[in-house]
Write an enzyme that holds these catalytic residues in place. Structure first.
Site, mmCIF file in Angstrom:
data_model
loop_
_atom_site.group_PDB
_atom_site.id
_atom_site.type_symbol
_atom_site.label_atom_id
_atom_site.label_comp_id
_atom_site.label_asym_id
_atom_site.label_seq_id
_atom_site.Cartn_x
_atom_site.Cartn_y
_atom_site.Cartn_z
ATOM 1 N N LYS A 120 -2.555 48.526 -25.293
ATOM 2 C CA LYS A 120 -1.832 49.775 -25.077
ATOM 3 C C LYS A 120 -2.592 50.704 -24.130
ATOM 4 C CE LYS A 120 -1.675 52.958 -28.272
ATOM 5 N NZ LYS A 120 -1.376 53.679 -29.527
ATOM 6 N N ASP A 138 3.678 52.822 -28.030
ATOM 7 C CA ASP A 138 3.041 53.509 -29.154
ATOM 8 C C ASP A 138 4.071 53.691 -30.257
ATOM 9 O OD1 ASP A 138 4.736 55.459 -28.206
ATOM 10 O OD2 ASP A 138 3.204 57.021 -28.065
#
Length: 214
Positions: A120, A138
């Site tokens: 991420k 997220d």
């Protein structure tokens, strides 16, 4: 959800916000990298408050390394998991200095090899610092993708792969920012603001009518 509807969704998100940007404050790829590492399980506001002071004294890998872990902790102690993050950041700076001439790498392999940098974080840096069409999933994007029907999946990677494959290419570069901002301010976790949603009629959320009345 079909391609036509997905295209219409991103067309509206772009119309509402033509130039979306991260809410993390940064000036260089290195500052962005540090800010994103710090943002795990923390708000952008708390990170910006800490980095405003931190970057004033250490805004390069060399300066951060010279600052040292104990002093770094003094600047980030208001942020969750600051002990682990400080250790990772100092080690990250060492690797940048020793292996990358003090520069943040612009490829996934080298980014994910840095301490505290997962997929991420790498996606955020690649997208925001280097203009690559990556998409960091997220909790906000995971929720929005599943709730709206854009891309359903149980894990961030499942949703990332589907969104990357299904979002029209002309919207992929900014899709991360549009979706995270939509999840943060409109399609919120507990009480989505469906009455204020620009994609209300395109969304496939079953309970949207009830929330629109509230």
């Amino acid at each position: 959800m079909n391609r036509q509807k997905r295209t219409a969704i991103f067309h509206r998100l772009k119309t509402a916000n033509p130039a979306p940007r991260t809410e993390l404050c940064f000036r260089t790829p290195f500052e962005l990298l540090i800010a994103v590492i710090l943002s795990a399980q923390a708000t952008d506001r708390s990170v910006n408050k800490a980095t405003e002071r931190l970057f004033a004294v250490a805004d390069t890998p060399g300066a951060m390394w010279a600052l040292g872990e104990p002093r770094l902790k003094e600047y980030i102690q208001t942020i969750g998991l600051f002990n682990t993050k400080a250790r990772n950041i100092i080690e990250c700076c060492r690797i940048l200095l020793e292996r990358h001439q003090g520069l943040v790498p612009n490829n996934r392999h080298d980014l994910e090899a840095l301490p505290g940098v997962g997929r991420k974080t790498a996606n955020v840096v690649l997208n925001t610092a280097f203009g690559q069409p990556t998409l960091a999933v997220d909790t906000h994007i995971l929720r929005v993708a599943n709730r709206t029907g854009l891309a359903r999946g149980h894990t961030p990677r499942q949703v990332e792969d589907k969104l990357t494959r299904w979002i029209p290419k002309e919207y992929l570069q900014d899709a991360h920012h549009w979706l995270i901002l939509h999840g943060r301010y409109v399609c919120t976790a507990r009480k989505p603001r469906c009455a204020a949603c620009v994609i209300y009629d395109l969304c496939e959320f079953e309970d949207k009518a009830a929330y629109a009345r509230n």
